[in-house]
Design an enzyme around this catalytic site. Structure first.
Site: not given
Ligand code: 3PG
Length: 218
Positions: A50, A54, A78, A138
């Site tokens: 993953e 960011r 994210t 998640k």
């Protein structure tokens, strides 16, 4: 009417998690570091990665890894809104992870060609996902949201729901989560400490991946 996730998308998340007990959460500062890090993880037996959105290089890193490492399952994390979802998919991401949920994100996951693993922290958020037929989540930030005890408690009333806990997980406590019947895999950044990346110590990252895959049992 509430839009419904096709059940096949839940199955796709199951397939993904079955590939690896751990999904490394990767935040790249430069595009140059992305390939050696990903290769070290792959060589260490970890093939689902993953890449978080960011940093400014994230989408380029996803594009490059998806192209150069077709044997790896490169996803984007994210993701907080549909535009980022679309951008990550266009860059070549094969799955999407969000830290939380909004109706817009859940609907983007229903309409997209690639599956979404939506982040939840509470039962109410889970109920919102379930309303759209999301059955895989998640659990974030896992250590603060109640850790393994919370997930154990969820398995009673929500026996069909499964989780990928992330946040505060390390090799020391990952097994506490993976031993639970409702945990598919765990996520975390412990395989790629910033200090190893800065020192270009790819061998140490490979070693961490090997240690992790040989230690953890499901
Ligand atoms: C995430 O983005 O999912 C988390 O920041 C990863 O958490 P960790 O750094 O505690 O592993």
């Amino acid at each position: 009417m509430t839009k419904q996730l096709p059940s096949s998308k839940n199955d796709q998340i199951d397939t993904l998690c079955a590939m690896s007990p751990v999904v490394p959460v990767l935040t790249f500062r430069t595009t140059e570091e992305a390939l050696p890090v990903a290769e070290a993880l792959l060589e260490g037996g970890v093939s689902v990665l993953e890449v978080t959105l960011r940093t400014p290089v994230s989408l380029d890193a996803i594009h490059m890894l998806a192209e150069k490492l077709p044997e790896a399952m490169i996803g984007a994390g994210t993701i907080t809104e549909p535009n980022l979802y679309k951008a990550a998919e266009e860059a070549g991401a094969r799955f999407i992870v969000s830290p939380g949920i909004t109706t817009e994100l859940l609907e983007a996951g229903i309409e997209s060609n690639i599956p979404l693993l939506p982040g939840i922290q509470t039962i109410s958020e889970m109920l919102e996902g379930l309303r759209h037929n999301y059955q895989r989540f998640k659990f974030f930030p896992a250590s603060i949201a109640g850790g393994p005890d919370a997930l154990k408690a969820y398995s009673g009333p929500f026996s069909d729901v499964k989780f990928c806990p992330t946040g505060g997980i390390s090799l020391e406590n990952a097994q506490d989560y993976l031993s639970l019947s409702n945990v598919m895999c765990v996520g975390g950044s412990w395989l790629t400490p910033q200090s190893l990346i800065e020192n270009k110590d790819w061998a140490a990252i490979k070693h961490l991946a090997e240690e992790t895959t040989s230690t953890l049992k499901r």
